[in-house]
Design an enzyme around this catalytic site. Structure first.
Site, PDB file in Angstrom:
ATOM      1  CG  ASP A  14     -17.877  62.443  87.003  1.00 46.64           C
ATOM      2  OD1 ASP A  14     -17.287  61.829  87.911  1.00 46.64           O
ATOM      3  OD2 ASP A  14     -18.566  61.877  86.129  1.00 46.64           O
ATOM      4  NE  ARG A  96     -24.069  65.601  76.818  1.00 47.24           N
ATOM      5  CZ  ARG A  96     -24.483  65.707  78.060  1.00 47.24           C
ATOM      6  NH1 ARG A  96     -24.944  66.865  78.514  1.00 47.24           N
ATOM      7  NH2 ARG A  96     -24.457  64.674  78.870  1.00 47.24           N
ATOM      8  CG  ASP A 125     -22.721  62.828  76.134  1.00 46.35           C
ATOM      9  OD1 ASP A 125     -23.432  62.920  75.122  1.00 46.35           O
ATOM     10  OD2 ASP A 125     -23.146  62.380  77.215  1.00 46.35           O
ATOM     11  CB  SER A 176     -24.025  56.989  84.256  1.00 45.87           C
ATOM     12  OG  SER A 176     -23.905  58.109  83.421  1.00 45.87           O
TER      13      SER A 176
HETATM   14  N1  ARG Z   1     -26.247  56.858  74.940  1.00 47.87           N
HETATM   15  C1  ARG Z   1     -26.858  58.127  74.953  1.00 47.87           C
HETATM   16  C2  ARG Z   1     -26.207  59.042  73.979  1.00 47.87           C
HETATM   17  O1  ARG Z   1     -25.090  58.830  73.628  1.00 47.87           O
HETATM   18  C3  ARG Z   1     -26.972  58.716  76.310  1.00 47.87           C
HETATM   19  C4  ARG Z   1     -25.710  59.112  77.005  1.00 47.87           C
HETATM   20  C5  ARG Z   1     -26.121  59.692  78.305  1.00 47.87           C
HETATM   21  N2  ARG Z   1     -25.149  59.936  79.252  1.00 47.87           N
HETATM   22  C6  ARG Z   1     -25.253  59.481  80.510  1.00 47.87           C
HETATM   23  N3  ARG Z   1     -24.445  59.950  81.381  1.00 47.87           N
HETATM   24  N4  ARG Z   1     -26.161  58.610  80.825  1.00 47.87           N
HETATM   25  O2  ARG Z   1     -26.803  59.973  73.530  1.00 47.87           O
END
Ligand code: ARG
Length: 427
Positions: A14, A96, A125, A176
């Site tokens: 990405d 983040r 995110d 992912s």
């Molecule tokens: N659901 C989790 C969160 O919102 C993990 C998100 C992780 N992203 C990924 N690309 N797997 O904190």
């Protein structure tokens, strides 16, 4: 001179495609920022840097932020007991705001007027990145290519091939994933069916039960004011404590979490995590708290922990409300000093011992042997006073309280107003 944008860059498909896409669609120069927050496979940062430059970035910045991450984000979240919906230790969510803050710093250093990230329009995110930026650098323009370009994954790969964008040639995982020191997050693929057990290839940090050592292992964790500083006889810094517990816990299959989660954007999603160190440390920390905090303090601690987790999950790290809670947490954590023994065995981490110089648990009060100093006689008067309201109720209200009668719950669900006024129905 053309305008500049700083792109949060992981080196995956990405963000690799994003470098070229931003240049093409915004005519800006792209500076990539790669932030190392740790994790199992120490990423080859030099390789990522070179790839960014090959893909057309005018500059590639790499920052090792592991220490800052542990000190300012991970350990405060541990002190607060922050587990989202009671289970998720928030690894991704904690990373983040730090990455977003660094984006803003690099943008300032480089004279960039925009920042960019590779989040989709469906996840948490993007919310965390952008809320942080709104709090810390509201003047920056935010570009979110994945929300804007409308390409499917296949189209992205095609775009990369057409434009000869060098991407990692390894077979793309069907999942992912995101990882840092505090844990690994896995979603998509077969995991999207919440009825399906996560297949073996989901796990990278933790052993399946069949591969765990036969014997259990007991470790002792030293904690001061809510922060771990020692494992057995080794005094370690935060990064090393977490890395060591990730290894040990992973060996014993500890730290797998399978959760259907309530995302900020309103959907439920099935998320799987591996977080051995986080699971062990949260258990140990809470066990120590229960030694030194009163019942009421523990109950309030749980309320704060939930609220704190929601703040992190929802990207509100830099809010005033968060800082208000921090003041409470730090005050409460002054007492949380001592040691905890945790037994690791075949997928579980169990607290099997705890001690503290500040323990409210007093042997002379708890024991049934002759060292007992508890005043048994005082119990009689205590029960008399403690039970007084019940005794009064029994005397005055017993017929209503204990008599048989039905309570119709429809009494709180009124019919249409008309029906009541026309006397057809009563409430
Ligand atoms: N659901 C989790 C969160 O919102 C993990 C998100 C992780 N992203 C990924 N690309 N797997 O904190």
């Amino acid at each position: 001179m053309s305008k500049k944008v700083v792109l949060a860059y992981s080196g995956g498909l990405d963000t690799s495609v994003a470098v070229r896409w931003i240049k093409e669609n915004y005519g800006m120069e792209v500076i990539t920022l790669t932030v190392d927050l740790g994790g199992a496979d120490s990423k080859d940062l030099n390789e990522i840097k070179e790839r960014a430059l090959k893909q057309g970035a005018c500059k590639a910045v790499v920052i090792d932020a592991r220490e800052v991450f542990v000190r300012y984000f991970v350990f405060p979240a541990l002190q607060a007991g922050a587990l989202y919906e009671g289970v998720y230790p928030l690894a991704t969510a904690l990373g983040r705001p730090l990455i977003a803050k660094l984006l803003a710093e690099v943008a300032e250093d480089e004279g960039a007027e925009a920042v960019a990230h590779g989040c989709t329009g469906k996840g948490n995110d993007q919310v965390r990145f952008e809320l942080t930026l709104q709090a810390l650098a509201p003047q920056l323009k935010i570009i979110a290519p994945l929300r804007e370009w409308g390409m499917s994954r296949e189209e992205e790969i095609e775009y990369a091939q057409t434009h000869k964008i060098p991407i990692k040639t390894r077979k793309e995982s069907p999942y992912s994933t995101d990882e840092n020191l505090w844990g690994r997050s896995i979603e998509c693929g077969v995991l999207e069916d919440p009825w399906v057990e996560p297949p073996d290839d989901v796990w990278q940090w933790t052993n399946s039960i069949k591969d765990c050592p036969d014997g259990p292992e007991i470790i002792e964790i030293g904690i001061e004011k809510g922060i771990p500083f020692r494992i057995n006889k080794d005094y370690l810094d935060g990064i090393n404590i977490i890395e060591k517990l990730n290894k040990l816990g992973g060996l014993h299959g500890v730290g797998r979490i399978d959760h259907v989660e309530s995302r900020v954007v309103g959907i439920k999603s099935r998320e799987v995590y591996e977080a051995p160190a986080a699971v062990i440390l949260h258990k140990a920390h809470r066990a120590l708290e229960s030694m030194v905090m009163t019942r009421d303090a523990m109950r309030f601690r749980d309320i704060v922990a939930n609220q704190y987790a929601d703040i992190i999950y929802g990207g509100q790290w830099f809010s005033a409300f968060h800082l208000d809670l921090v003041a409470y947490v730090l005050s409460a954590q002054r007492l949380v000093t001592g040691a905890v023994k945790v037994k690791l065995s075949k997928g579980s981490a169990t607290v099997v011992g705890r001690r503290s110089p500040l323990a409210l648990y007093r042997h002379e009060l708890a024991t049934y042997d002759k060292a007992d100093q508890f005043d048994h006689k005082a119990a009689e008067g205590f029960i008399k006073i403690h039970g007084l309201s019940l005794k009064t109720q029994s005397r005055v209200q017993s017929q209503i309280i204990y008599g048989t009668h039905e309570i119709d719950l429809a009494c709180v669900l009124p019919p249409r107003l008309k029906e009541i006024t026309e006397g057809k129905k009563t409430c």
